[in-house]
Write a protein that holds these residues in place. Structure first.
Motif, PDB file in Angstrom:
ATOM      1  N   PRO A   1      -5.388   7.324  -4.362  1.00 18.74           N
ATOM      2  CA  PRO A   1      -4.196   6.462  -3.749  1.00 18.74           C
ATOM      3  C   PRO A   1      -4.439   4.932  -4.442  1.00 18.74           C
ATOM      4  CG  PRO A   1      -6.271   6.446  -2.257  1.00 18.74           C
ATOM      5  CD  PRO A   1      -6.461   7.272  -3.559  1.00 18.74           C
ATOM      6  N   MET A   2      -3.448   4.191  -4.289  1.00 22.44           N
ATOM      7  CA  MET A   2      -3.278   2.630  -4.871  1.00 22.44           C
ATOM      8  C   MET A   2      -2.511   1.957  -4.163  1.00 22.44           C
ATOM      9  SD  MET A   2       0.079   2.656  -5.803  1.00 22.44           S
ATOM     10  CE  MET A   2       0.171   1.555  -7.172  1.00 22.44           C
ATOM     11  N   ALA A   3      -2.516   0.619  -4.655  1.00 23.51           N
ATOM     12  CA  ALA A   3      -1.884  -0.326  -3.910  1.00 23.51           C
ATOM     13  C   ALA A   3      -1.436  -1.300  -5.073  1.00 23.51           C
ATOM     14  CB  ALA A   3      -2.599  -1.244  -2.866  1.00 23.51           C
TER      15      ALA A   3
ATOM     16  N   LEU B   1       0.522  -1.257  -0.056  1.00 21.35           N
ATOM     17  CA  LEU B   1      -0.036  -0.032  -0.099  1.00 21.35           C
ATOM     18  C   LEU B   1       0.846   1.257   0.154  1.00 21.35           C
ATOM     19  CD1 LEU B   1      -2.749   1.115   0.256  1.00 21.35           C
ATOM     20  CD2 LEU B   1      -2.519   1.064   2.946  1.00 21.35           C
ATOM     21  N   CYS B   2       0.710   2.130  -1.095  1.00 23.71           N
ATOM     22  CA  CYS B   2       1.488   3.269  -1.125  1.00 23.71           C
ATOM     23  C   CYS B   2       1.144   4.469   0.132  1.00 23.71           C
ATOM     24  CB  CYS B   2       1.322   4.084  -2.511  1.00 23.71           C
ATOM     25  SG  CYS B   2       2.303   5.478  -2.479  1.00 23.71           S
ATOM     26  N   GLY B   3       1.952   4.696   0.826  1.00 28.65           N
ATOM     27  CA  GLY B   3       1.794   5.806   1.765  1.00 28.65           C
ATOM     28  C   GLY B   3       2.276   7.266   1.577  1.00 28.65           C
ATOM     29  N   THR B   4       3.044   7.434   0.607  1.00 27.19           N
ATOM     30  CA  THR B   4       3.628   8.679   0.137  1.00 27.19           C
ATOM     31  C   THR B   4       2.777   9.832  -0.282  1.00 27.19           C
ATOM     32  OG1 THR B   4       5.472   7.297  -0.878  1.00 27.19           O
ATOM     33  CG2 THR B   4       5.515   9.610  -1.336  1.00 27.19           C
ATOM     34  N   THR B   5       3.231  10.986  -0.135  1.00 28.64           N
ATOM     35  CA  THR B   5       2.425  12.118   0.194  1.00 28.64           C
ATOM     36  C   THR B   5       1.292  12.378  -0.994  1.00 28.64           C
ATOM     37  OG1 THR B   5       4.381  13.401   0.631  1.00 28.64           O
ATOM     38  CG2 THR B   5       2.404  14.775   0.068  1.00 28.64           C
ATOM     39  N   PRO B   6       1.168  12.102  -2.258  1.00 25.90           N
ATOM     40  CA  PRO B   6       0.207  12.109  -3.124  1.00 25.90           C
ATOM     41  C   PRO B   6      -0.872  11.164  -2.771  1.00 25.90           C
ATOM     42  CG  PRO B   6       1.920  12.321  -4.372  1.00 25.90           C
ATOM     43  CD  PRO B   6       2.447  11.955  -3.192  1.00 25.90           C
ATOM     44  N   CYS B   7      -0.553   9.950  -2.468  1.00 26.01           N
ATOM     45  CA  CYS B   7      -1.577   8.987  -1.995  1.00 26.01           C
ATOM     46  C   CYS B   7      -2.048   9.285  -0.716  1.00 26.01           C
ATOM     47  CB  CYS B   7      -0.988   7.481  -2.233  1.00 26.01           C
ATOM     48  SG  CYS B   7      -0.713   6.998  -3.613  1.00 26.01           S
ATOM     49  N   ALA B   8      -1.444   9.750   0.152  1.00 21.58           N
ATOM     50  CA  ALA B   8      -1.684  10.134   1.651  1.00 21.58           C
ATOM     51  C   ALA B   8      -2.900  11.245   1.553  1.00 21.58           C
ATOM     52  CB  ALA B   8      -0.625  10.514   2.396  1.00 21.58           C
TER      53      ALA B   8
ATOM     54  N   GLU C   1       6.884   2.831  -0.189  1.00 21.56           N
ATOM     55  CA  GLU C   1       6.845   4.547  -0.955  1.00 21.56           C
ATOM     56  C   GLU C   1       6.427   4.425  -2.235  1.00 21.56           C
ATOM     57  OE1 GLU C   1       7.858   6.809   0.971  1.00 21.56           O
ATOM     58  OE2 GLU C   1       8.211   5.332   2.609  1.00 21.56           O
ATOM     59  N   CYS C   2       6.409   5.637  -2.795  1.00 26.61           N
ATOM     60  CA  CYS C   2       5.620   5.684  -3.921  1.00 26.61           C
ATOM     61  C   CYS C   2       6.007   4.896  -5.194  1.00 26.61           C
ATOM     62  CB  CYS C   2       6.051   7.320  -4.746  1.00 26.61           C
ATOM     63  SG  CYS C   2       5.615   7.500  -6.161  1.00 26.61           S
ATOM     64  N   LEU C   3       4.873   4.305  -5.679  1.00 23.62           N
ATOM     65  CA  LEU C   3       5.068   3.288  -6.701  1.00 23.62           C
ATOM     66  C   LEU C   3       4.882   3.733  -8.099  1.00 23.62           C
ATOM     67  CD1 LEU C   3       3.300   0.363  -4.758  1.00 23.62           C
ATOM     68  CD2 LEU C   3       5.269   0.415  -5.397  1.00 23.62           C
ATOM     69  N   GLY C   4       4.788   5.246  -8.161  1.00 24.16           N
ATOM     70  CA  GLY C   4       4.681   5.866  -9.481  1.00 24.16           C
ATOM     71  C   GLY C   4       3.337   5.777 -10.331  1.00 24.16           C
ATOM     72  N   ALA C   5       2.290   5.579  -9.645  1.00 30.17           N
ATOM     73  CA  ALA C   5       1.008   5.872 -10.263  1.00 30.17           C
ATOM     74  C   ALA C   5       0.061   6.869  -9.430  1.00 30.17           C
ATOM     75  CB  ALA C   5       0.367   4.440 -10.054  1.00 30.17           C
ATOM     76  N   CYS C   6       0.875   7.948  -8.980  1.00 32.69           N
ATOM     77  CA  CYS C   6       0.148   9.077  -8.164  1.00 32.69           C
ATOM     78  C   CYS C   6      -0.960   9.742  -8.820  1.00 32.69           C
ATOM     79  CB  CYS C   6       1.261  10.076  -7.838  1.00 32.69           C
ATOM     80  SG  CYS C   6       3.060   9.255  -7.712  1.00 32.69           S
ATOM     81  N   CYS C   7      -0.912   9.767 -10.149  1.00 32.35           N
ATOM     82  CA  CYS C   7      -2.094  10.429 -10.781  1.00 32.35           C
ATOM     83  C   CYS C   7      -3.262   9.543 -10.490  1.00 32.35           C
ATOM     84  CB  CYS C   7      -1.660  10.718 -12.430  1.00 32.35           C
ATOM     85  SG  CYS C   7      -1.134   8.788 -13.066  1.00 32.35           S
TER      86      CYS C   7
HETATM   87  S1  FES Z   1       2.580   8.488  -4.082  1.00 36.20           S
HETATM   88 FE1  FES Z   1       1.401   6.653  -4.241  1.00 36.20          FE
HETATM   89  S2  FES Z   1       1.749   6.239  -6.105  1.00 36.20           S
HETATM   90 FE2  FES Z   1       2.965   7.822  -6.050  1.00 36.20          FE
END
Ligand code: FES
Length: 449
Positions: free
Chosen positions: A147-149, A98-105, A138-144
């Motif tokens: 949130p994603m996993a 599960l992505c927890g980086t800023t955009p997903c957060a 961390e970010c998995l590169g699908a920020c657009c």
């Molecule tokens: S911050 Fe979640 S995929 Fe980039």
């Protein structure tokens, strides 16, 4: 973030060995590298070991890979603990990263973490049924599409607590799932359709000050083609007229086939229209024309008196043809040059040498669509520049290489400005301009006489 530490001893297997198929596969990978560089296959082999051992890498697998590649076990351990794609703890059948980086957060990843804790349990633990485990990454590169996993090898995007909970339930019970966006879009396009880059002006160059460059270039091309075709038509017409006039002059008093009115060719049917010969021919051969009319039409050449046969090439006719050519043909010589020595009539013999003309090399359009500013030549204004362009003169280096005869040819065609090219010494001016020199005034530099 995951803790990069080997799993506790009680979950570590006593040993690890590649299956026969995987052993062959590993040998193929190792063979790809030069002798002495087998260690380069360490990552593919660790990856295959993880795949074979239910998604995680035990200590025994690290040691087996080290042995196969003749590496120190610590070197392989360093690699396995550095790259997070190697799981050092047991994982569930469906491993949720599960992505927890800023955009997903910002888009609700915190709520998804709570769903994981509710449905699966604490991070890095496998659910009691062995179906699920999860880890914040961390970010998995699908920020657009946050949130994603990532679950095993698939991305699940545009998650909400509701659809994520339903997704985990489907996975647990073996129901089919749909990877990718979980809302009504197929990729990373804006939700509800595009809102930007809709302005057509973005694509015609006007935004960068280029205006409607496609239209402008099309117009320039069409204008150049029009000028070239008009010029070609004018030259063809002048040539035809010159040839017709020459033919009329050479036919002499006994041949009226070249007369404009077709009826004039009919013997015995002289018409008043026959007097409408080209003006030059009428002026230069008045006796011949009037004689043809008076005689009632052409006479067979065989019946013409031998003494009169050369009359078809009389000096008067020759001079007439030469005059028409000089006035209308694209490339002509002076009247004096046309007349054979010793046969020149008095009028042709008196033609001044300065009237000698040669047509210079002309262009259908400016080279590279970049004409020189001919108005920088002293004495050339917009009207003369336009006249020169229509004539086929676009560049300083064209004028710079003219001979005096070519200058005279151009001079004779500067309607309303005849003699200007010679008077202002365009050749010398253009030679300077062709070197890149520019006058201080837009009018050019007045030539010093
Ligand atoms: S911050 Fe979640 S995929 Fe980039």
């Amino acid at each position: 973030m995951s803790v990069r530490r080997l799993a506790p001893d009680h979950v570590q297997p006593a040993s690890f060995a590649f299956s026969a198929a995987n052993e062959n596969w590993a040998d193929e990978q190792i063979a790809k590298y030069p002798e002495g560089r087998q260690a380069s296959a360490v990552i593919p082999l660790l990856w295959k070991a993880q795949e074979q051992h239910h998604g995680w890498v035990p200590r025994a697998a690290i040691e087996a890979v080290a042995k196969k590649l003749a590496m120190a076990p610590i070197r392989v351990l360093e690699i396995a603990t550095f790259y997070t794609m190697f799981n050092l703890q047991p994982v569930g059948e469906h491993y949720v990263q599960l992505c927890g980086t800023t955009p997903c957060a910002l888009r609700g990843a915190e709520a998804l973490k709570k769903v994981c804790e509710d449905v699966i349990g604490p991070q890095s633990t496998v659910s009691a049924d062995g179906k699920l485990s999860w880890l914040e990454v961390e970010c998995l590169g699908a920020c657009c599409n946050a949130p994603m996993a990532q679950i095993n090898f698939d991305y699940y995007e545009d998650l909400t607590p509701e659809n994520f909970r339903a997704l985990l339930d489907d996975l647990r019970h073996g129901r089919p799932t749909k990877p990718g966006p979980q809302v009504d879009r197929s990729g990373s396009e804006p939700l509800g359709g595009g809102e930007t880059l809709k302005d057509k002006a973005l694509y015609d160059g006007s935004m960068i000050g280029a205006g409607n460059w496609q239209k402008r270039i099309t117009e320039q091309r069409e204008a150049a083609i029009k000028v070239a075709s008009e010029k070609a038509a004018a030259e063809a017409k002048a040539k035809a007229e010159a040839e017709a006039a020459a033919a009329t002059g050479k036919a002499g008093p006994t041949d009226t086939k070249a007369a404009p009115a077709p009826e004039a060719a009919a013997p015995g049917r002289p018409k008043p229209s026959e007097v409408k010969q080209p003006a030059s021919a009428a002026q230069d051969t008045p006796s011949a024309t009037s004689k043809a009319i008076k005689d009632g039409g052409p006479k067979p050449a065989a019946t013409a008196p031998a003494a009169k046969a050369p009359a078809a090439k009389t000096s008067a006719a020759k001079v007439s043809a030469a005059k028409v050519s000089a006035a209308k043909a694209p490339a002509t010589r002076s009247a004096a040059a046309e007349v054979p020595a010793g046969k020149a009539p008095a009028r042709a013999a008196q033609a001044p040498a300065s009237t000698a003309e040669t047509k210079p090399e002309l262009l259908a359009a400016a080279r590279n669509n970049a004409p020189d500013d001919l108005e920088l030549i002293w004495g050339v204004g917009p009207k003369l520049a336009k006249m020169l362009n229509e004539m086929g003169v676009w560049h300083y280096d064209q004028i710079a290489t003219w001979t005096q005869a070519e200058l005279a040819w151009v001079d004779a065609r500067l309607t309303g400005f005849k003699g200007r090219a010679t008077r202002d010494d365009w050749i010398s001016q253009s030679k300077k301009l062709a070197t890149g020199w520019r006058p201080q005034s837009a009018l050019g530099d007045k030539p010093v006489k």
